[in-house]
Design an enzyme around this catalytic site. Sequence first.
Site, PDB file in Angstrom:
ATOM      1  NE  ARG A  30       6.306  41.626 -41.965  1.00 21.19           N
ATOM      2  CZ  ARG A  30       6.225  40.316 -41.700  1.00 21.19           C
ATOM      3  NH1 ARG A  30       5.990  39.446 -42.670  1.00 21.19           N
ATOM      4  NH2 ARG A  30       6.343  39.879 -40.447  1.00 21.19           N
ATOM      5  CE1 TYR A  90      -1.047  43.376 -16.801  1.00 18.76           C
ATOM      6  CE2 TYR A  90      -1.233  45.632 -17.576  1.00 18.76           C
ATOM      7  CZ  TYR A  90      -1.166  44.280 -17.839  1.00 18.76           C
ATOM      8  OH  TYR A  90      -1.216  43.824 -19.134  1.00 18.76           O
ATOM      9  CG  HIS A  95      -4.525  34.556 -33.975  1.00 21.17           C
ATOM     10  ND1 HIS A  95      -3.175  34.581 -34.253  1.00 21.17           N
ATOM     11  CD2 HIS A  95      -4.634  34.621 -32.630  1.00 21.17           C
ATOM     12  CE1 HIS A  95      -2.500  34.682 -33.115  1.00 21.17           C
ATOM     13  NE2 HIS A  95      -3.356  34.707 -32.111  1.00 21.17           N
ATOM     14  CB  ALA A  96      -5.370  29.618 -31.830  1.00 22.56           C
ATOM     15  CG  HIS A 151      -2.059  29.482 -25.392  1.00 19.53           C
ATOM     16  ND1 HIS A 151      -1.159  30.248 -24.692  1.00 19.53           N
ATOM     17  CD2 HIS A 151      -3.026  30.350 -25.816  1.00 19.53           C
ATOM     18  CE1 HIS A 151      -1.562  31.513 -24.689  1.00 19.53           C
ATOM     19  NE2 HIS A 151      -2.694  31.609 -25.370  1.00 19.53           N
ATOM     20  CD  GLU A 152      -6.106  29.557 -27.979  1.00 17.42           C
ATOM     21  OE1 GLU A 152      -7.002  30.106 -27.326  1.00 17.42           O
ATOM     22  OE2 GLU A 152      -5.134  30.182 -28.432  1.00 17.42           O
ATOM     23  CG  HIS A 169      -7.144  31.364 -23.008  1.00 12.41           C
ATOM     24  ND1 HIS A 169      -6.603  32.305 -22.177  1.00 12.41           N
ATOM     25  CD2 HIS A 169      -6.438  31.463 -24.177  1.00 12.41           C
ATOM     26  CE1 HIS A 169      -5.618  32.950 -22.805  1.00 12.41           C
ATOM     27  NE2 HIS A 169      -5.499  32.451 -24.019  1.00 12.41           N
ATOM     28  CD  GLU A 191      -3.245  35.197 -23.522  1.00 12.37           C
ATOM     29  OE1 GLU A 191      -2.984  34.124 -24.115  1.00 12.37           O
ATOM     30  OE2 GLU A 191      -4.287  35.858 -23.739  1.00 12.37           O
ATOM     31  CD1 TRP A 211       7.354  46.568 -37.367  1.00 11.61           C
ATOM     32  CD2 TRP A 211       6.012  46.621 -35.568  1.00 11.61           C
ATOM     33  NE1 TRP A 211       6.925  45.287 -37.127  1.00 11.61           N
ATOM     34  CE2 TRP A 211       6.105  45.292 -36.027  1.00 11.61           C
ATOM     35  CE3 TRP A 211       5.220  46.893 -34.449  1.00 11.61           C
ATOM     36  CZ2 TRP A 211       5.437  44.224 -35.407  1.00 11.61           C
ATOM     37  CZ3 TRP A 211       4.556  45.834 -33.824  1.00 11.61           C
ATOM     38  CH2 TRP A 211       4.664  44.531 -34.305  1.00 11.61           C
ATOM     39  NE  ARG A 268       9.667  42.939 -36.214  1.00  9.30           N
ATOM     40  CZ  ARG A 268       9.471  41.637 -36.296  1.00  9.30           C
ATOM     41  NH1 ARG A 268       9.350  40.922 -35.188  1.00  9.30           N
ATOM     42  NH2 ARG A 268       9.407  41.030 -37.462  1.00  9.30           N
ATOM     43  CG  HIS A 287      -2.129  39.694 -30.884  1.00  9.84           C
ATOM     44  ND1 HIS A 287      -1.477  38.786 -31.695  1.00  9.84           N
ATOM     45  CD2 HIS A 287      -2.675  38.965 -29.891  1.00  9.84           C
ATOM     46  CE1 HIS A 287      -1.601  37.581 -31.204  1.00  9.84           C
ATOM     47  NE2 HIS A 287      -2.322  37.641 -30.106  1.00  9.84           N
ATOM     48  NE  ARG A 346      -3.830  40.369 -23.448  1.00 10.73           N
ATOM     49  CZ  ARG A 346      -5.153  40.447 -23.499  1.00 10.73           C
ATOM     50  NH1 ARG A 346      -5.868  39.418 -23.919  1.00 10.73           N
ATOM     51  NH2 ARG A 346      -5.768  41.549 -23.153  1.00 10.73           N
ATOM     52  CE1 TYR A 347      -1.199  35.886 -26.000  1.00 10.13           C
ATOM     53  CE2 TYR A 347      -0.963  38.087 -26.923  1.00 10.13           C
ATOM     54  CZ  TYR A 347      -1.712  36.943 -26.737  1.00 10.13           C
ATOM     55  OH  TYR A 347      -2.964  36.848 -27.280  1.00 10.13           O
TER      56      TYR A 347
HETATM   57  O1  X8Z Z   1      -2.203  34.882 -29.768  1.00  9.75           O
HETATM   58  C1  X8Z Z   1      -1.790  33.940 -29.119  1.00  9.75           C
HETATM   59  C2  X8Z Z   1      -2.708  32.793 -28.767  1.00  9.75           C
HETATM   60  C3  X8Z Z   1      -4.110  33.225 -28.592  1.00  9.75           C
HETATM   61  S1  X8Z Z   1      -4.358  34.144 -27.153  1.00  9.75           S
HETATM   62  C4  X8Z Z   1      -2.659  31.761 -29.866  1.00  9.75           C
HETATM   63  N1  X8Z Z   1      -0.482  33.902 -28.759  1.00  9.75           N
HETATM   64  C5  X8Z Z   1       0.453  34.958 -29.126  1.00  9.75           C
HETATM   65  C6  X8Z Z   1       0.702  35.006 -30.615  1.00  9.75           C
HETATM   66  O2  X8Z Z   1       0.347  34.054 -31.325  1.00  9.75           O
HETATM   67  O3  X8Z Z   1       1.285  35.986 -31.086  1.00  9.75           O
HETATM   68  C7  X8Z Z   1       0.173  32.859 -27.971  1.00  9.75           C
HETATM   69  C8  X8Z Z   1       1.602  33.251 -27.882  1.00  9.75           C
HETATM   70  C9  X8Z Z   1       1.726  34.648 -28.380  1.00  9.75           C
HETATM   71 ZN    ZN Z   2      -4.098  33.095 -25.415  1.00  7.38          ZN
END
Ligand code: X8Z
Ligand code: ZN
Length: 633
Positions: free
Chosen positions: A205, A242, A372-373, A402-403, A406, A430, A504, A508, A532, A541-542
């Site tokens: 952090r 939406y 980050h994926a 997950h990827e 997409h 997602e 925040w 939390r 994010h 979205r998640y």
């Molecule tokens: O960011 C993601 C994916 C890419 S869209 C890896 N996710 C969120 C995260 O990591 O915070 C998937 C689950 C939640």
């Molecule tokens: Zn994703």
Amino acid sequence: MKKILLLAAASSSILIASCQETATEMPIEVETETPIVKAEVKSEPTLQEAKEFLEKAEKKIVELNAEAARIYWINANFITDDTDWLTSKIGAEGALLSTKLANDAKRFNDLTLPADMARKIDGLKRGSNFPAPDKPGAAKELSTIQTNLNSAYGKGKFKYKSNDPQFADMYEDNADAIINLGQASDIIAKSRDPKELRAVWEGWRKISPPMKNEYSRMVEIINEGSNELGYKDAGALWRSGYDMPADDFTKEADRLWGQVKPLYDELHCHVRAKLNENYGDDIVPLDQPIRADLLGNMWGQSWGNIYDMVVPNPDAPSIDETQLILDAGYDEIEMVKVGEKFFTSLGFDPLPQTFWDRSLFVKPKDREVVCHASAWDIDDKDDIRIKMCIKINSEDFKTVHHELGHNFYQRAYKNQPVYYKDGANDGFHEAIGDMISLSITPDYLVKIGLLDENAVPDASADLNLLMAQAMEKVAFLPFGLMVDQWRWKVFNGEYAPDEYNAGWWELREKYQGLRSPGDRPANAFDPGAKYHIPGNTPYMRYFLAHILQFQFHQAACEIAGVEGPLHRCSIYGNKEVGSRFEGMMKMGSSKPWPEALEAFTGKSKMDGSAIVAYFDPLMTYLKEENKDRTCGW
Ligand code: X8Z
Ligand code: ZN
């Protein structure tokens, strides 16, 4: 998913803007910020004019996308001052075009249009999730801030030396003991030393306080941009994606949370009790929120890494998926191949060769990348890719699915016009790959040769399977919800910049029942330490995806005629499910999402009852375990 330029529904990081029209023709000029002079437009708008406008806008968007996608890709794969520069530049062009198109589209406000055209025009009028106001310099300033924040996160690292031998590898060739997020996450996942956990949690952090000023400036800019588009703030704009009024969406999210909160509350109570057994009353008091650094994940968003502390039935076999993957000798590419095979088993076409040639699977040693994926759609056709610093473990095996979800979605809707190249809503995007992962059952692992037939656990291990899944999926729900609750309050001014961090932690605590391991410094900007926020990706979205994926799974198992509990159902190899699923995916965002949902599940409402049904046996167990405990915080 990394979405470059986007119009219709939600999603999107950056979009474009600009357009100039005359009475007879509407050339779309991206290069200029000159406002469109409506006074020059003499005639009343016509249907034909709207049609031509949409065609021209589409052409312009596609053209800009082609360039922007490649620049963003290169920037995320090679973070340098120069690629940041290029990204800021193209991002500004995108923001300009988006704003211009949104303003131009207003010309057709009073014209009655066929439904399809109206949907496209509405998409344009929403602009992007990060709209720049229509004034000189705004798009450039916004884009520069976004690029800076994203790259700062990607490059984040801090000094920390662990003395635990299990982390010794990290310090080979690392005399300065500077670690990155991947390494810090490994420590948070595996260490059981509260001092070490706290130090690493706090260390990460330290990357974010420098982001705060730019972040608050960005909020000002996009709020102004949102006002110009007719929204009271950027949060209202986000909630308008939406297919329902923004206020109704707020209620919808609350309704869904109400359905699943009892399940989370029981899990929280049980996990806190188990942590208390491990760490004692000082570290885990039984009447307090849980310390966020003890849950095996940098953000306390999913708790699978501390499953060993909560396993319900230690005598029944548990499946250690990471060990199975390691035993099988999978490398990063093999993990992706196995993911691809699940999709092809359902009848989807294999990924193109370019996917394998152009994706990034392994963290490069010699340069800065955004680890980050993410999944990319470079040409809006077949040039799909993932970018991910894959670790060989169960968590990343799921993330690979997950990827790929997409990517298969992107390819399914590739023949839609650009306006509809998107998920039915962003939660759908997602949820696709996650729904596939729910079919990674013991029987499936046998089928692909990872698990020995004789090692398939019998029904006595069901609670273990469910607990492992709940630690990922149920634990995530309140986090999925609170991130944008925070952003919405930042956007509407409820949290001023000097209240960002306190706000925040208020959320939390309220939603997740977590607390920080110690007082936070005055300059802390903890939201910035979650991808994010600086990555500017909406998060609701998640939350939706965690509801939807269970609805999809339930419907898929029903289509497949699989009997027995949902957590034992795998739809691997089922072509009928595949073709129904692809049918929904092909729609993209061309229809309001309830229609897409209905096409696959037969129901048109998002509904938490599927996830509740999935975990029903676990809920009974948790209630029994918790019956003499005081729950809550
Ligand atoms: O960011 C993601 C994916 C890419 S869209 C890896 N996710 C969120 C995260 O990591 O915070 C998937 C689950 C939640
Ligand atoms: Zn994703």
